[in-house]
Design a protein around this motif. Structure first.
Motif, PDB file in Angstrom:
ATOM      1  N   TYR A 194       0.844  -1.185   0.000  1.00 31.66           N
ATOM      2  CA  TYR A 194       0.000   0.000   0.000  1.00 31.66           C
ATOM      3  C   TYR A 194       0.881   1.237   0.000  1.00 31.66           C
ATOM      4  N   LEU A 229       1.061   5.382   1.051  1.00 29.46           N
ATOM      5  CA  LEU A 229       0.524   6.535   1.759  1.00 29.46           C
ATOM      6  C   LEU A 229       1.220   7.779   1.221  1.00 29.46           C
ATOM      7  N   ILE A 246      -4.382   7.196   0.044  1.00 31.21           N
ATOM      8  CA  ILE A 246      -4.051   5.818   0.378  1.00 31.21           C
ATOM      9  C   ILE A 246      -4.358   4.982  -0.854  1.00 31.21           C
TER      10      ILE A 246
END
Length: 532
Positions: free
Chosen positions: A445, A447, A525
């Motif tokens: 992921y 950020l 995100i």
């Protein structure tokens, strides 16, 4: 604006009673400024034929009324044909279709002829003149991304007042439970109306000494303090009463314009576009080579770019200039931090005529120059997302900041938006649920830090997954003491634990500075993995 009275005939419907078979005739009072959609709604109120099922035909020549029809010049006698209605006049429909096809063929021919003529009128095929007209504005729009300036701009706006007015405007339309997109759209319009009232138009600068009328006496040499804020031109005015000299520097720096709040269309559009960016809207400056500038914002409500002219206080009226002002447009270019784009076609219904006036360089060179400028200024952060990005899910959060920090902004993929939690500095959460019951085996992921206030950046967090829609949670990843060294900085985190989940929860435990700041924020995100 032209007031028209149309006579609309409808019917008869086949297979009905003798009374129903009588042709209906309606008079419609209509203002051409309002566009075709309003006319369709007026006809709907009289005939009960829904707008999307209306085929409006000009009786005089059988042509079909569409978005390209000049409603100021068209004949007043119209016939309404309900699409799919058994009693539809097949002959009239066929003639209308034939007329429409003929108009389309003529339009294509006119465009081809305009392109051929353009080749003989081009002044400079190198593209240098065209580039020099466009590229300097890139430096200007990049100033809109200054986080300190954005925060200063927000402080000059009565946010609570505009939020209340936005909700009142929605309530007047019968919308008492608006969606986030509707609220954000309504706030943007209130921002436009507020700006129109708070910014001052300057033809001749009033006297600095006595405030009375002045006359232009030429141009002056910019001072160092004026050049600092992009004022390479300074107009000089002599007072008609006390003979004092007043300077009028033409500032290009939007951070200065939020202080001076005065100017002409260049300053107005420059400053208003900056305000739009400060409140998280995806906005771009629109440059019209025939001497005007305005703004476009992307409307999530409409799913498209929307025209806004702060000088006029009008919105979503792209034909204002060609039809309302009778401007002879040639090039209309959209400029933003992500590059430049030719949007001329959005502002004309006479493209073949516009083509004949586009003689600075060839169409191929226009495309090449705009592509070159875009490639030059596009930042590294714009090369995401990767192909396995998870999208289209639903979002739930502990809290959110309206209208500029909504929770869905964390996953919208837009560089400029963010999720802001007003009380999240010492703990908040965000849940992303997969669409249609699908699951995902998360691999990594991203950020990205938001546009301002590094003290609100996340430092400690836990990422959890749920296979039962959020009833139970399993820890997938945990991070401590992470630092985002700059704004819009994107960091990638690998998820080592493989787990098929249909919901993911971020529990943000601490921000960079939770002592002097109560808020949490994140720019975006992005989840990556195999969707099952």
């Amino acid at each position: 604006m032209v007031a028209r009275r149309f006579v609309v005939r409808h019917g008869p419907a086949a297979g009905g009673s003798a009374e129903a078979a009588e042709e209906q005739q309606h008079e419609v009072e209509y203002d051409t400024e309002h566009g075709l959609d309003v006319l369709r709604l007026q006809i709907f109120s009289l005939t009960a034929v829904p707008p999307d099922l209306q085929k409006i035909v000009v009786e005089a020549d059988g042509s079909v009324v569409d978005d390209g029809t000049d409603l100021e010049a068209v004949s007043e006698r119209l016939r309404l044909l309900a699409i799919g209605e058994e009693g539809e006049d097949d002959g009239a429909a066929a003639r209308a279709q034939e007329k429409s096809d003929e108009e389309f063929a003529r339009m294509l021919q006119a465009e081809e002829e305009a392109l051929l003529l353009q080749q003989y009128n081009i002044q400079n095929d190198g593209g240098d003149v065209f580039r020099q007209r466009v590229e300097p504005y890139m430096h200007q729009v990049l100033m809109y991304e200054d986080s300190v300036g954005q925060e200063a701009a927000q402080k000059t706006v009565p946010i609570c007042e505009l939020e209340e007015k936005a909700l009142v405007s929605l309530a007047k339309e019968g919308n008492f439970n608006p969606s986030k997109d509707e609220e954000k759209h309504a706030f943007l319009l209130q921002l436009l109306f507020w700006f129109k009232q708070s910014f001052r138009w300057v033809n001749a600068a009033p006297c600095d000494s006595c405030g009375r009328e002045t006359s232009n006496v030429g141009m002056g040499t910019p001072l160092t303090s004026e050049i600092k804020f992009g004022a390479s031109r300074v107009e000089m005015y002599r007072c008609n009463h006390c003979s004092s000299i007043t300077r009028f520097p033409r500032y290009n720096d939007p951070r200065k314009l939020i202080q001076t709040r005065r100017g002409r269309c260049g300053e107005w559009a420059n400053c208003f576009t900056f305000y739009c960016r400060a409140f998280g809207y995806d906005a771009r400056l629109i440059l019209d080579f025939t001497d005007h500038v305005w703004t476009e914002c992307f409307s999530n409500l409409y799913g498209r770019w929307m025209h806004l002219d702060p000088c006029e206080g009008v919105y979503d009226n792209p034909l204002l200039y060609e039809k309302g002002w009778n401007k002879k447009l040639n090039y209309v270019i959209a400029i933003s931090k992500d590059g430049v784009r030719d949007v001329t076609k959005r502002y004309t219904r006479k493209w073949h005529e516009v083509l004949s006036r586009r003689i600075i360089t060839s169409e191929e060179t226009v495309v090449s120059v705009l592509s070159s400028i875009t490639g030059k200024y596009r930042t590294e952060g714009n090369h995401f997302p990767r192909g396995n990005r998870v999208c289209s899910g639903s979002v739930l959060a502990s809290r959110e900041q309206l209208p500029i920090g909504i929770a869905t902004a964390a996953f919208d993929g837009i560089h400029s938006s963010k999720w802001e939690e007003p009380d999240g500095a010492k703990g908040c959460w965000l849940i992303y649920t997969m669409q249609d019951g699908k699951s995902c085996e998360l691999e990594s992921y991203d950020l990205m830090s938001a546009n301002d206030a590094p003290e609100r950046d996340p430092m400690d967090w836990v990422l959890e997954g749920s296979a039962d829609g959020g009833s139970t949670w399993n820890i997938l990843d945990a991070r401590n003491s992470e630092m985002f060294e700059s704004r819009f900085l994107r960091k990638t985190f690998t998820v080592d634990k493989r787990y098929k989940a249909n919901a993911f929860r971020f529990r943000f435990l601490r921000v960079r500075d939770s002592h002097s700041n109560p808020r949490f924020q994140i720019g975006s995100i992005d989840l990556y993995g195999k969707t099952i």
